[in-house]
Scaffold this active site. Structure first.
Site, short mmCIF file in Angstrom:
data_model
loop_
_atom_site.label_atom_id
_atom_site.label_comp_id
_atom_site.label_asym_id
_atom_site.label_seq_id
_atom_site.Cartn_x
_atom_site.Cartn_y
_atom_site.Cartn_z
N LYS A 202 0.92 -1.05 0.14
CA LYS A 202 0.08 0.05 -0.08
C LYS A 202 0.97 1.13 0.04
CE LYS A 202 -1.96 3.02 2.00
NZ LYS A 202 -1.44 4.32 1.70
N GLU A 277 9.11 1.51 11.23
CA GLU A 277 10.26 2.34 11.12
C GLU A 277 9.59 3.70 11.37
OE1 GLU A 277 12.48 0.96 7.57
OE2 GLU A 277 13.25 -0.51 8.52
N CYS A 311 13.87 10.67 7.11
CA CYS A 311 13.72 10.21 8.37
C CYS A 311 14.97 10.33 9.29
CB CYS A 311 13.03 8.77 8.60
SG CYS A 311 14.23 7.81 7.56
N GLU A 406 9.34 16.35 15.22
CA GLU A 406 9.50 16.01 13.88
C GLU A 406 9.05 17.18 12.93
OE1 GLU A 406 8.48 12.52 11.84
OE2 GLU A 406 10.52 12.26 11.12
P1 NAD Z 1 2.20 8.35 7.49
O1 NAD Z 1 2.30 7.56 8.97
O2 NAD Z 1 1.23 9.42 7.47
O3 NAD Z 1 1.83 7.28 6.36
C1 NAD Z 1 2.63 6.15 6.20
C2 NAD Z 1 1.82 5.25 5.50
O4 NAD Z 1 0.92 4.69 6.49
C3 NAD Z 1 1.01 5.77 4.08
O5 NAD Z 1 1.00 4.93 3.14
C4 NAD Z 1 -0.20 6.01 4.66
O6 NAD Z 1 -1.33 6.07 3.90
C5 NAD Z 1 -0.38 4.75 5.85
N1 NAD Z 1 -1.38 4.94 6.75
C6 NAD Z 1 -2.05 5.96 7.51
N2 NAD Z 1 -2.57 5.77 8.55
C7 NAD Z 1 -2.82 4.42 8.28
C8 NAD Z 1 -3.75 3.43 8.96
N3 NAD Z 1 -4.60 3.81 9.91
N4 NAD Z 1 -3.58 2.24 8.82
C9 NAD Z 1 -2.67 1.76 8.05
N5 NAD Z 1 -1.86 2.46 7.15
C10 NAD Z 1 -2.12 3.86 7.50
O7 NAD Z 1 3.58 8.78 7.26
P2 NAD Z 1 4.18 9.89 6.11
O8 NAD Z 1 3.60 11.28 6.34
O9 NAD Z 1 3.70 9.22 4.70
O10 NAD Z 1 5.78 9.85 6.00
C11 NAD Z 1 6.41 10.52 6.88
C12 NAD Z 1 6.79 10.09 7.99
O11 NAD Z 1 7.39 8.82 7.90
C13 NAD Z 1 7.64 10.75 8.94
O12 NAD Z 1 7.47 10.58 10.42
C14 NAD Z 1 9.08 9.80 8.73
O13 NAD Z 1 9.91 10.19 9.93
C15 NAD Z 1 8.57 8.54 8.59
N6 NAD Z 1 9.81 7.83 7.89
C16 NAD Z 1 10.30 6.70 8.78
C17 NAD Z 1 11.49 6.15 8.13
C18 NAD Z 1 12.09 5.05 9.07
O14 NAD Z 1 12.76 4.52 8.38
N7 NAD Z 1 12.21 5.17 10.34
C19 NAD Z 1 11.74 6.48 6.87
C20 NAD Z 1 10.99 7.36 5.95
C21 NAD Z 1 10.15 8.08 6.71
#
Ligand code: NAD
Length: 517
Positions: A202, A277, A311, A406
């Site tokens: 997804k 992550e 991240c 963040e």
């Molecule tokens: P997000 O948490 O909003 O979304 C990530 C994914 O989760 C998307 O595909 C989203 O549609 C899905 N999602 C959201 N709610 C959900 C639910 N209730 N059930 C299932 N799936 C759901 O994150 P974002 O805004 O897309 O990305 C930014 C974040 O990602 C930042 O916090 C960043 O630090 C983190 N990030 C972490 C790493 C790592 O390796 N630790 C790497 C890249 C980004």
């Protein structure tokens, strides 16, 4: 100098090539990929993905719901239970995955254009590093699986032999964010597939294009139907049913910390295995004996590359008081000179943020920061369209929200420390624990401090370089579990122990009446 958006004075490619991709996108609805075929959404609903450099619609995308997820999971389940993939010789799987890597390389230009247009990340990073990395993910995990799928043996005296074998687990749900979609999707797809699992991916709703293109690559690489399925859509609508689905065994999520908790709750009833992550707010400590020229390069690259949407960005710069003013002056000067520009201009170093909503969140933090600290450079939008933000540096203290929360944009918060103890105290005084960076020429101090920072990883006198065999993940609110190298295989496989006696061992006799024990 104030920042201006370079208006694509130079272009990475012939403009006609880029236009042809735009035209194709305008005519296509980005579909799901289920059972080896591109598939329309069951409800027919669509959403638009925008081009961050002007916020105009780039393509329409089918908006997935539970019905689509159910179809995708059913296909993945069939492929796992009855299909050839988990039963195939590891060397055969390797061949398919190496082919995927080759095809990514072959389509490097088109993939790079899609990714730059869709995410706003700049060409030099996407074409130069991320697309090759996506191919490398497939090559690395395909090769690594041949060894990592080995078991172990545990002889017990000369009476028993225990040995363990690894088996694929089942259907893996992969949920990814928008910042570096292709890189992160392939980082999860490759080991899951190499392990013999089947998957439902997804992708993030703000950046669906590269995953869609991967569908074509999977067809070209002749992956059996149902081995990879992709469902587009929003988290609550398409992500949540995937997490709750009883036929999905594994969920790996890269995303925000709050999403991680929601996902864990939603997966609890069906007892999912999770790898999470999550967010970060990583410190970079600069001691006064460091190679300050290199430290400066690392600060600037680490926070402003990937538009600050990284991240592991070193978003908390903690500098020894003795050199703080002088070093900060150099940081500000360099930040002012970072080239903000169109993602497809090969000279651009920072592009537009992914979405107007994200820009507005980052701008809210800029306002908060002005109240809490001192804005040293940046803070303003650049250009009259798109989501460009000038590289921004604040001076603040560690209690400030801009030092703790963040922001996920090109915003650096700088503070000072007095001595080693103070440096460590400030570095660890944060809820996150993803990455950390230490700059000092005193190697003993570097290791001492590096080991004590609460983070999944520490880079000593180095920028953020990531090697595929090493464990990757976070502590505290930055996540649970590790991926990377053999750690990915620990997640994507089941360990099964087999116990065999080497001679007839004594079996206690029950049910023989008195005197026979
Ligand atoms: P997000 O948490 O909003 O979304 C990530 C994914 O989760 C998307 O595909 C989203 O549609 C899905 N999602 C959201 N709610 C959900 C639910 N209730 N059930 C299932 N799936 C759901 O994150 P974002 O805004 O897309 O990305 C930014 C974040 O990602 C930042 O916090 C960043 O630090 C983190 N990030 C972490 C790493 C790592 O390796 N630790 C790497 C890249 C980004």
């Amino acid at each position: 100098m104030t920042h201006q958006v370079s208006k694509g004075s130079k272009q990475a490619f012939d403009p006609e090539f880029i236009e042809s991709i735009r035209r194709k996108l305008a005519r296509t609805t980005i579909s799901h990929f289920i059972n080896g075929e591109f598939a329309e959404g069951e409800r027919g609903e669509k959403f638009e993905t925008l081009e961050p450099s002007n916020n105009r619609p780039l393509a329409e995308v089918y908006r997935g719901h539970e019905e689509d997820v159910n179809k995708a999971v059913a296909a993945a389940r069939r492929a796992f239970d009855n299909g050839p993939w988990p039963r195939m010789k590891a060397k055969e799987r390797r061949k398919h995955l190496l082919r995927v890597g080759e095809l990514i390389e072959e389509h490097r230009d088109e993939l790079a254009v899609l990714e730059c247009l869709d995410t706003g990340q700049v060409f030099r990073i996407i074409h130069g590093m991320q697309v090759p990395r996506a191919a490398e993910n497939f090559r690395f995990f395909a090769e690594r699986a041949l060894e990592a799928m080995d078991g172990r043996s545990y002889p017990v005296d000369d009476e028993f032999l225990n040995y363990s074998i690894r088996t694929p687990v089942g259907v893996a749900g992969l949920i990814t964010p928008w910042n570096t979609p292709l890189m992160l999707e392939t980082w999860k797809l490759a080991p899951a597939l190499a392990a013999g699992d089947t998957v439902v991916l997804k992708p993030a709703e703000w950046s669906p294009l590269s995953a869609w293109f991967l569908g074509r690559i999977f067809q070209e690489a002749d992956l059996p139907p149902g081995v990879v399925n992709i469902v587009n859509g929003f988290g609550e609508e398409a992500g949540a049913p995937l997490v709750a689905h009883p036929d999905v065994q594994l969920i790996t999520l890269t995303g925000e910390t709050t999403t991680g908790s929601i996902v864990m709750k939603n997966g609890a009833d069906t007892l999912k295995r999770f790898s999470l992550e999550l967010g970060g707010k990583s410190p970079m400590l600069v001691f006064d004996d460091a190679d300050l020229d290199r430290a400066l390069d690392a600060v600037i690259f680490g926070i402003f590359s990937l538009n600050g949407e990284r991240c592991q960005a070193n978003s908390r710069l903690i500098v020894q008081g003795t050199i703080y003013d002088e070093f900060l002056e150099r940081v500000v000067e360099r930040a002012r000179n970072v080239r903000v520009g169109h993602p497809l201009d090969p000279d651009s170093e920072v592009g537009p943020l992914i979405h107007p909503d994200h820009l507005s969140n980052v701008l809210k933090y800029v306002e908060v920061g002005k109240g809490e600290g001192e804005l040293l450079v940046g803070g303003e939008r650049v250009g009259d369209e798109g989501n460009y933000l000038a590289p921004t540096v604040f001076a603040a203290n560690n209690e400030a929200r801009i030092a703790q929360e963040e922001i996920f944009g090109p915003v650096l918060t700088a503070m000072s420390f007095s001595d080693e103890e103070d440096a460590l105290r400030q570095a660890n005084d944060v809820r996150y624990g993803l990455a950390s960076y230490v700059w000092t020429r005193d190697i003993q101090r570097a290791l001492r401090v590096g080991h004590k920072i609460e983070a999944g990883g520490t880079w000593i006198n180095a920028q953020n370089v990531r090697h595929l065999p090493v464990p990757f993940g976070g502590v505290k609110d930055s996540g649970i579990g590790r991926e990377g190298g053999d750690f990915s295989f620990d997640f994507y496989t089941e360990f099964k122990n087999v116990c065999v006696p080497l001679r007839d061992s004594r079996i206690p006799k029950y049910g023989m009446g008195d005197g026979h024990h």
